[in-house]
Design an enzyme around this catalytic site. Structure first.
Site, PDB file in Angstrom:
ATOM      1  N   ARG A 225       0.921  -1.151   0.062  1.00 30.94           N
ATOM      2  CA  ARG A 225      -0.233   0.009   0.164  1.00 30.94           C
ATOM      3  C   ARG A 225       0.966   1.106   0.042  1.00 30.94           C
ATOM      4  O   ARG A 225       1.869   1.455   0.680  1.00 30.94           O
ATOM      5  CB  ARG A 225      -0.941   0.027   1.197  1.00 30.94           C
ATOM      6  CG  ARG A 225      -2.171  -1.062   1.259  1.00 30.94           C
ATOM      7  CD  ARG A 225      -3.070  -0.603   0.140  1.00 30.94           C
ATOM      8  NE  ARG A 225      -4.344  -1.439   0.056  1.00 30.94           N
ATOM      9  CZ  ARG A 225      -4.531  -2.621  -0.812  1.00 30.94           C
ATOM     10  NH1 ARG A 225      -3.720  -2.489  -1.625  1.00 30.94           N
ATOM     11  NH2 ARG A 225      -5.541  -3.091  -0.937  1.00 30.94           N
ATOM     12  N   HIS A 273      -1.502  -0.573 -10.079  1.00 29.56           N
ATOM     13  CA  HIS A 273      -2.168  -1.160  -8.946  1.00 29.56           C
ATOM     14  C   HIS A 273      -2.500  -2.622  -9.521  1.00 29.56           C
ATOM     15  O   HIS A 273      -3.837  -2.893  -9.722  1.00 29.56           O
ATOM     16  CB  HIS A 273      -3.329  -0.505  -8.312  1.00 29.56           C
ATOM     17  CG  HIS A 273      -3.638  -1.137  -7.175  1.00 29.56           C
ATOM     18  ND1 HIS A 273      -4.201  -0.377  -6.027  1.00 29.56           N
ATOM     19  CD2 HIS A 273      -3.704  -2.515  -6.721  1.00 29.56           C
ATOM     20  CE1 HIS A 273      -4.391  -1.231  -4.930  1.00 29.56           C
ATOM     21  NE2 HIS A 273      -4.267  -2.524  -5.460  1.00 29.56           N
TER      22      HIS A 273
HETATM   23  P1  NDP Z   1      -1.933 -10.890   5.290  1.00 26.58           P
HETATM   24  O1  NDP Z   1      -2.979 -10.287   6.247  1.00 26.58           O
HETATM   25  O2  NDP Z   1      -2.083 -12.222   5.156  1.00 26.58           O
HETATM   26  O3  NDP Z   1      -0.584 -10.527   6.020  1.00 26.58           O
HETATM   27  C1  NDP Z   1      -0.198  -9.205   6.585  1.00 26.58           C
HETATM   28  C2  NDP Z   1       1.100  -9.448   7.146  1.00 26.58           C
HETATM   29  O4  NDP Z   1       1.614  -8.413   7.327  1.00 26.58           O
HETATM   30  C3  NDP Z   1       1.208 -10.234   8.140  1.00 26.58           C
HETATM   31  O5  NDP Z   1       2.570 -11.185   8.188  1.00 26.58           O
HETATM   32  C4  NDP Z   1       1.311  -9.546   9.448  1.00 26.58           C
HETATM   33  O6  NDP Z   1       2.009 -10.085  10.560  1.00 26.58           O
HETATM   34  C5  NDP Z   1       2.014  -8.434   8.792  1.00 26.58           C
HETATM   35  N1  NDP Z   1       1.915  -6.913   9.662  1.00 26.58           N
HETATM   36  C6  NDP Z   1       0.697  -6.342   9.717  1.00 26.58           C
HETATM   37  N2  NDP Z   1       0.845  -5.399  10.704  1.00 26.58           N
HETATM   38  C7  NDP Z   1       2.198  -5.407  11.051  1.00 26.58           C
HETATM   39  C8  NDP Z   1       2.971  -4.561  11.733  1.00 26.58           C
HETATM   40  N3  NDP Z   1       2.545  -3.590  12.536  1.00 26.58           N
HETATM   41  N4  NDP Z   1       4.368  -4.954  11.652  1.00 26.58           N
HETATM   42  C9  NDP Z   1       4.997  -6.105  11.049  1.00 26.58           C
HETATM   43  N5  NDP Z   1       4.226  -6.881  10.462  1.00 26.58           N
HETATM   44  C10 NDP Z   1       2.845  -6.710  10.375  1.00 26.58           C
HETATM   45  O7  NDP Z   1      -2.128 -10.084   4.145  1.00 26.58           O
HETATM   46  P2  NDP Z   1      -1.818 -10.695   2.371  1.00 26.58           P
HETATM   47  O8  NDP Z   1      -0.497 -11.196   2.544  1.00 26.58           O
HETATM   48  O9  NDP Z   1      -3.013 -11.274   2.028  1.00 26.58           O
HETATM   49  O10 NDP Z   1      -1.766  -9.147   1.778  1.00 26.58           O
HETATM   50  C11 NDP Z   1      -0.880  -8.076   2.141  1.00 26.58           C
HETATM   51  C12 NDP Z   1      -1.344  -6.688   1.639  1.00 26.58           C
HETATM   52  O11 NDP Z   1      -0.719  -6.927   0.170  1.00 26.58           O
HETATM   53  C13 NDP Z   1      -2.762  -6.355   1.654  1.00 26.58           C
HETATM   54  O12 NDP Z   1      -3.185  -5.868   2.834  1.00 26.58           O
HETATM   55  C14 NDP Z   1      -2.777  -5.450   0.465  1.00 26.58           C
HETATM   56  O13 NDP Z   1      -2.506  -4.145   1.027  1.00 26.58           O
HETATM   57  C15 NDP Z   1      -1.617  -5.709  -0.431  1.00 26.58           C
HETATM   58  N6  NDP Z   1      -2.197  -6.287  -1.611  1.00 26.58           N
HETATM   59  C16 NDP Z   1      -1.973  -5.611  -2.801  1.00 26.58           C
HETATM   60  C17 NDP Z   1      -2.350  -6.120  -4.170  1.00 26.58           C
HETATM   61  C18 NDP Z   1      -1.971  -5.308  -5.407  1.00 26.58           C
HETATM   62  O14 NDP Z   1      -2.442  -5.718  -6.506  1.00 26.58           O
HETATM   63  N7  NDP Z   1      -0.990  -4.403  -5.235  1.00 26.58           N
HETATM   64  C19 NDP Z   1      -3.197  -7.392  -4.270  1.00 26.58           C
HETATM   65  C20 NDP Z   1      -3.538  -7.990  -2.951  1.00 26.58           C
HETATM   66  C21 NDP Z   1      -3.081  -7.397  -1.745  1.00 26.58           C
HETATM   67  P3  NDP Z   1       1.521 -11.103  11.445  1.00 26.58           P
HETATM   68  O15 NDP Z   1       1.817 -12.342  10.495  1.00 26.58           O
HETATM   69  O16 NDP Z   1       2.335 -11.508  12.481  1.00 26.58           O
HETATM   70  O17 NDP Z   1       0.285 -10.997  11.490  1.00 26.58           O
HETATM   71  C1  OXD Z   2      -6.412  -6.100  -2.942  1.00 21.58           C
HETATM   72  C2  OXD Z   2      -5.460  -5.109  -4.035  1.00 21.58           C
HETATM   73  O1  OXD Z   2      -6.071  -5.647  -1.581  1.00 21.58           O
HETATM   74  O2  OXD Z   2      -5.965  -5.257  -5.222  1.00 21.58           O
HETATM   75  O3  OXD Z   2      -6.911  -7.245  -3.375  1.00 21.58           O
HETATM   76  O4  OXD Z   2      -4.818  -4.241  -3.637  1.00 21.58           O
END
Ligand code: NDP
Ligand code: OXD
Length: 310
Positions: A225, A273
């Site tokens: 993000r 994106h």
């Molecule tokens: P998940 O919720 O599965 O994973 C999030 C990860 O971030 C977890 O490992 C979590 O830690 C970690 N995390 C969250 N907060 C913190 C923090 N404060 N400090 C350290 N680590 C933290 O999400 P996804 O992997 O499914 O997706 C990640 C992001 O990718 C989405 O939220 C979205 O923003 C982005 N995205 C972008 C897309 C694109 O096309 N550009 C498509 C899809 C997603 P823990 O494991 O310990 O909870």
């Molecule tokens: C999602 C994205 O969050 O596309 O799925 O960014």
């Protein structure tokens, strides 16, 4: 018969109607599935996307779950009218797309591909790049997407460190967690991949101080993000050469405004994106599996923790 309201926008409905109906039939679920809703109190499940029809969830008094088509939930998680369980998208095809985007852009920088792809002066200079084993990569966020990307990078041969909020043990990766583990995760990384969600705790996680931990000339990939990076600090680090390149897929404002300096910066690649799209066929099966679970009285998958914000 259960009522399912597709509240993710008319344009998505074109792509999702057939896959959803197929997935429902395969699961043996008889449903009234529609992009229109005349009686919110009759709705059992809402298929949702940000910017869709619903701002106020209050009238959906019998709704068992809101099923988000996006992985990121920052645009709905804090909605005070949402009292129903919220599930986010964890889609094998979306994950595969993200792995491909991350591998592709990591290898572009690692191999210095631009030197040969854009070479108008026909410059002939054979150079020998380091192999992956000599180029440490850090993946910030070890969730559904981060873990898959970290594992794929490790399989190519990169030494991979990962960073998450809670402690993790993942075969083949060196892991760090929490604020205390951040410096160890980033120090001397040649490539950093941001796959964190948008929450107050992740705002500007890459800033002037944390950028300085990276190896000189490091590449940054941000498919997470936009708010994860302090834009001004990144631009300063790119200008000085401290950071070699940033490949950015997500931004604080999308579409990225025409006048934004990222567009014209020689060390920035902007992608719109598209790192990983939710794919209707597989995403429909994920959504329907959760509906099946709800109807069978089983716990929903991919539930969002409203307090954590992801
Ligand atoms: P998940 O919720 O599965 O994973 C999030 C990860 O971030 C977890 O490992 C979590 O830690 C970690 N995390 C969250 N907060 C913190 C923090 N404060 N400090 C350290 N680590 C933290 O999400 P996804 O992997 O499914 O997706 C990640 C992001 O990718 C989405 O939220 C979205 O923003 C982005 N995205 C972008 C897309 C694109 O096309 N550009 C498509 C899809 C997603 P823990 O494991 O310990 O909870
Ligand atoms: C999602 C994205 O969050 O596309 O799925 O960014």
């Amino acid at each position: 018969m259960i009522t399912i309201y597709f509240a993710a926008g008319q344009s998505r409905w074109q792509n999702y109607e057939a896959p959803l109906r197929t997935a429902l039939a395969e699961a043996g679920i008889i449903a009234d599935l529609s992009p229109d809703c005349s009686d919110p109190a009759a709705v059992f499940y809402i298929i949702f996307a940000p910017g869709g029809e619903i701002e106020d969830f209050t009238p959906f008094s019998r709704c068992k779950a809101v099923l988000n088509l996006w992985a990121g939930v920052e645009r709905v998680v804090a909605n005070p009218t949402l009292t129903q369980p919220l599930c986010r998208m964890v889609d094998p095809a979306l994950t595969a797309g993200m792995v491909e985007w991350v591998l592709g852009h990591t290898l572009r920088h690692h191999l210095g591909m631009d030197r040969h792809i854009i070479n108008p002066s026909r410059h002939w200079e054979p150079t020998c790049s380091p192999i992956a084993a000599e180029r440490p990569v850090t993946v910030m966020g070890l969730g559904a997407l981060g873990q898959a990307c970290a594992t794929a990078l490790q399989q190519v041969g990169f030494p991979v460190r990962g960073w998450s909020r809670t402690e993790k043990q993942i075969p083949g990766l060196t892991t760090h967690h929490g604020t205390d583990g951040l410096k160890a995760a980033l120090t001397d990384a040649k490539t950093v991949v941001l796959l964190l969600p948008k929450t107050p705790a992740t705002e500007n996680i890459l800033n002037m101080e944390t950028l300085s931990f990276l190896a000189t000339g490091a590449a940054i990939l941000n498919p997470g993000r936009g708010h994860l990076i302090d834009d001004l600090a990144l631009l300063a680090a790119l200008d000085s050469g401290a950071i070699g390149h940033a490949t950015l897929d997500v931004f604080r404002t999308e579409p990225l405004p025409q006048e934004h300096p990222f567009w014209s910066h020689p060390r920035v690649t902007v992608t719109p994106h598209i790192a990983a799209e939710t794919r209707p066929n597989s995403a429909s099966r994920v959504v329907v599996d959760n509906i099946r679970r709800g109807e069978a009285g089983q716990p929903f998958l991919h539930l969002v923790d409203r307090d954590r914000g992801y």
